[in-house]
Design a protein around this motif. Sequence first.
Motif, PDB file in Angstrom:
ATOM      1  N   ARG A 106      29.185 -25.008  16.085  1.00  0.00           N
ATOM      2  CA  ARG A 106      28.063 -25.794  16.427  1.00  0.00           C
ATOM      3  C   ARG A 106      27.353 -26.481  15.364  1.00  0.00           C
ATOM      4  NH1 ARG A 106      23.605 -21.950  17.734  1.00  0.00           N
ATOM      5  NH2 ARG A 106      23.195 -22.368  15.529  1.00  0.00           N
ATOM      6  N   ARG A 107      27.606 -26.115  14.359  1.00  0.00           N
ATOM      7  CA  ARG A 107      26.846 -26.501  13.132  1.00  0.00           C
ATOM      8  C   ARG A 107      27.609 -27.885  12.680  1.00  0.00           C
ATOM      9  NH1 ARG A 107      27.241 -23.305   7.609  1.00  0.00           N
ATOM     10  NH2 ARG A 107      29.312 -24.266   7.121  1.00  0.00           N
ATOM     11  N   THR A 108      28.960 -27.600  12.563  1.00  0.00           N
ATOM     12  CA  THR A 108      29.971 -28.935  12.063  1.00  0.00           C
ATOM     13  C   THR A 108      30.023 -29.969  13.264  1.00  0.00           C
ATOM     14  OG1 THR A 108      31.884 -27.290  12.886  1.00  0.00           O
ATOM     15  CG2 THR A 108      31.218 -27.316  10.526  1.00  0.00           C
ATOM     16  N   LEU A 109      29.990 -29.487  14.473  1.00  0.00           N
ATOM     17  CA  LEU A 109      30.096 -30.688  15.428  1.00  0.00           C
ATOM     18  C   LEU A 109      28.793 -31.352  15.691  1.00  0.00           C
ATOM     19  CD1 LEU A 109      32.969 -28.934  17.389  1.00  0.00           C
ATOM     20  CD2 LEU A 109      33.100 -30.718  15.666  1.00  0.00           C
ATOM     21  N   PHE A 110      27.694 -30.562  15.820  1.00  0.00           N
ATOM     22  CA  PHE A 110      26.530 -31.153  16.557  1.00  0.00           C
ATOM     23  C   PHE A 110      25.338 -31.436  15.355  1.00  0.00           C
ATOM     24  CE2 PHE A 110      28.979 -28.920  19.884  1.00  0.00           C
ATOM     25  CZ  PHE A 110      29.465 -30.153  20.518  1.00  0.00           C
ATOM     26  N   GLU A 111      25.248 -30.455  14.500  1.00  0.00           N
ATOM     27  CA  GLU A 111      23.867 -30.365  13.528  1.00  0.00           C
ATOM     28  C   GLU A 111      23.948 -31.401  12.393  1.00  0.00           C
ATOM     29  OE1 GLU A 111      23.188 -26.591  12.306  1.00  0.00           O
ATOM     30  OE2 GLU A 111      22.788 -25.943  14.449  1.00  0.00           O
ATOM     31  N   THR A 112      23.058 -32.318  12.463  1.00  0.00           N
ATOM     32  CA  THR A 112      23.286 -33.216  11.183  1.00  0.00           C
ATOM     33  C   THR A 112      22.441 -32.786   9.971  1.00  0.00           C
ATOM     34  OG1 THR A 112      21.371 -34.362  12.048  1.00  0.00           O
ATOM     35  CG2 THR A 112      23.608 -35.257  12.662  1.00  0.00           C
TER      36      THR A 112
END
Length: 176
Positions: A106-112
Amino acid sequence: MNLWDLGDRICILGPSNSGKSTLANAIARKRGLEAVHLDQLFHLPDTDWQQRPREEFIALHDAAIACERWVMDGNYSVCMPQRLRRATGLILLDISTPASLLRYFRRTLFETKRHGALVGGRDSVKWDMIHHIAVTTPRNRRKYRAMFEELDLPKLQLCSLPAIKQRFHEWGLTPD
């Protein structure tokens, strides 16, 4: 346990992607402590998680723990003994491997934007990190649990994401 029972030098340990940096920032805001993210000391800014030279990291770490008031997140066993000698309290986040992996994706794919990120760095899915979470972390988890039991510090173990969320609520913390 009351948040103030942990003193003015709090260590937060736990697996990658368990929420250590978010918790450290929230405690720092609530208590007026310096938030120290070991990932930022261990890696060079403006890189894709390139490590600093070991001696440079240890010097940065030791300068940070010499301060009187801090909340520090991260494991980095190379300098854990001196950190724990200075600590006045310990929080162990002990979430499951599947939860860590889910949070990583989730962090690497969706959070900026995230707490504890490298200045100028970027997150991307990396096989080495997946391997670390899936293979190395379970071994470390056993080591950290044993260490947690032996330490004579005010300490708190949170074993699930709902338990962490509940502690945020009880302590009046906000994640941002």
